[in-house]
Design a protein around this motif. Sequence first.
Motif, short mmCIF file in Angstrom:
data_model
loop_
_atom_site.label_atom_id
_atom_site.label_comp_id
_atom_site.label_asym_id
_atom_site.label_seq_id
_atom_site.Cartn_x
_atom_site.Cartn_y
_atom_site.Cartn_z
N TYR A 125 0.83 -1.15 0.07
CA TYR A 125 0.12 0.11 0.04
C TYR A 125 0.93 1.26 -0.14
N ALA A 126 0.17 2.37 -0.05
CA ALA A 126 0.93 3.56 -0.34
C ALA A 126 2.00 3.35 -1.53
N ILE A 174 -1.03 -7.33 -9.70
CA ILE A 174 -0.55 -6.85 -11.00
C ILE A 174 0.70 -6.39 -11.22
N SER A 175 1.29 -6.62 -12.55
CA SER A 175 2.64 -5.96 -12.73
C SER A 175 2.52 -5.08 -13.74
N VAL A 176 3.37 -3.68 -13.64
CA VAL A 176 3.45 -2.70 -14.41
C VAL A 176 4.69 -2.34 -15.10
N ILE A 191 -0.66 5.78 -11.52
CA ILE A 191 -1.86 5.83 -12.31
C ILE A 191 -2.46 4.34 -12.59
N LEU A 192 -1.52 3.57 -13.61
CA LEU A 192 -1.96 2.37 -13.67
C LEU A 192 -2.23 1.26 -12.46
N ARG A 193 -1.53 1.39 -11.45
CA ARG A 193 -1.64 0.69 -10.11
C ARG A 193 -3.39 0.76 -9.70
N GLU A 194 -3.81 2.20 -9.85
CA GLU A 194 -5.39 2.15 -9.52
C GLU A 194 -6.17 2.27 -10.73
#
Lengths: 142, 579
Positions: A44-45, B155-157, B143-146
């Motif tokens: 998180y964060a 997820i992997s970005v 941005i993409l994690r949200e």
Amino acid sequence: MAVQYLNVVNRDQCIGCFSCMYACSRMVRNAGGSGKAALRVKGYAGVEGAFSIRVCARCEDPDCAKACPTGALTPAPNGGVRLKKDLCISCGACVKACAISALQWDEEERQPIPCIFCGQCVKYCPNDVLAMTEKPEGEDRR
Amino acid sequence: MTGRTLHVDLGSGTGRILDDGPAFSEWLGGSAAATELLFRHGDPKGDPLAPESPVIFAIGPFSALFPVATKTAALFKSPLTGELGESHAGGRLAMSLREAGIDALVITGRADRPSYLAIENDTVAVKSASTFWGQSATATDRILREAESKTGRKISVVRIGPAGERLSPMACATVDGSRHFGRLGLGAVLGSKNLKAIVVSGTKTLPLANPKEFKAVYDVLYDRVVRSKEMKKYHDLGTAANVKPLSMIRGLPTRNFSQGNFEGADAISGERFAEKFLVQHTACAHCQCGCIHLAELREEFAPYHYSTNRVSYDYELIYAMGSMLSLSSPEDILKLLLATEKQGWDVISLGCTLAWATESFLRGNLSLEETGGLSLSFGDGAAYLEVLERTAKGQGEFYRDLEKGCAFCSGKYGGEEWAVQYGGAEPGGYMTGENFAVTCMMGVRHSHLDDTGYSIDQKLLNAAQPLEDQVRAQVKEAQWRMVLNSLMICLFARGVYDEEVILRGLDALGLEWDAEKLQTMSEKALLRKYEWKALCGFDHGSVKIPEKMYSVQTATGLMDRDSLEERLRLYREYAGLKS
């Protein structure tokens, strides 16, 4: 043996390696990967922030079981829950009812994954984050 | 591992699953299997930034199953060297690909507008990235994690920063928290496809052929990973532990490879970084070692107002932005690393190019007019930060050129003698001697990771060894690494994964390999890579070392032209290359 609780004792030592989740899937469910783990490490964060580890609280009066409409998920005698797989209708209400997001969902079976408190995750944690204890301990456990 | 390959054509925005089983059964997986896919889908004569130029990602049979099999290989044609582009990264990508049931991902074509690729199990979508094109690599991750977060799912970005969008041939692709496909310009190739990011998630588990034996092998490996001293050093101080000892033996490149001992080594040592700046260790998925070291950089932006950023550091980063630029302040280094991370440059190529520019300026080869009035001098952290800012903004021809690397810049502005690059690629941080120079020239990726030249050099400090034996050991290691890199094991675990345990592991997964088959595969895999390089026009007989390197003291003394010639000849012979 006294009732054992799965406790997060050193949350801030977690490095986010998911070794516990791989151990649960592998040792308890004979599955490769991490998708059948009964606990979860959350970042998180941002991914570089601290980690939060969600393990079953072994509730005596579990919210997840109360939310189950079919009686598939029932309270176990010493806390926690048991799943009768053939009664489960894959509605997911149990997982939504767990406020600490400890109850995990098996995406392949479409069923919840109750923790059996076997301690395999503890054995495969390289940094002593998890421990089996006789009582729930601490106030910063997740 | 079945060789299930996802082919995505960005031009049409479609994906399809193909069976590339033979590439995996014959070549194990990962690096060697991806080489075969590159032969099949790539044009060695083509433009690396053309739409049809493929990017190939591949994992190996141990991915998501055994500890520290954390890497994913990316193969492409390099816009930096014009030949084999190959870079490996950790993070969560290998886990996500495996749990999505994808052994290899082949991307071709060019999207008609800024896009990102979202892969979730068997679902593939090309989505618009118009709103965040131009954003930093770190912002893109947020941005993409949200946007792509999935309940109960990891997820992997993978994403590029603005450097990749500008098609800088030293642009990297960043994976999750500060892991990188760092070398040889993958960022530019993705940028040329209008592809800002790739998000992967999966929910599949893998059936175990022989659970009992699988668990037994796992326990052997787990025990070694957690208890062996080889891995402990990566967890404790991390690779930054090498700063002091390398400087002590004159092996830490300082001020553009002018000398190997840096007077500021103590100040930028792994110990100092840990004591003053280290705030957290993190790990790639399924690595119990956890070598990722995060420093906290606190800056006062107004009186009593502070910004705080976490910056990942390692030995190569401290070399490239520290000793190479004569910076002995960890804060200066961390500021440069943060700017590099946001733009998405390869830190090694960038540091070497900054060092070349500084030496050029000091020698009078670059004028103030060219640098836009900025004086470059070793040790001036503020000036280097300004250089990065101007480069990011493309302020003036010189700064637009700088992010094209040493070879390009020295070809245009002169100073080739002190442009430290080998076949177009800037080297890792070792000034150990001839074995390392041979690695840089002959290594298939021009990387210190190709064989173990720098380590052989260091062993010579304790005991002499016949030249033939040194080269033989180097080639043998290059071949063995074909095995490790096809299993996609992190090379930090190379001491953990010996041949015996690898064969046991493969057997437990129901894969039929023996020692002889592994060896044959490793020798052939190395030659296949040289073959592809040759088709691109790379001539392993003509690659040179920068003239400057003959006149500087390395850990093992001055390098000798005849001796180097002989080493190269032997390397080709032992590897089975025709000269």
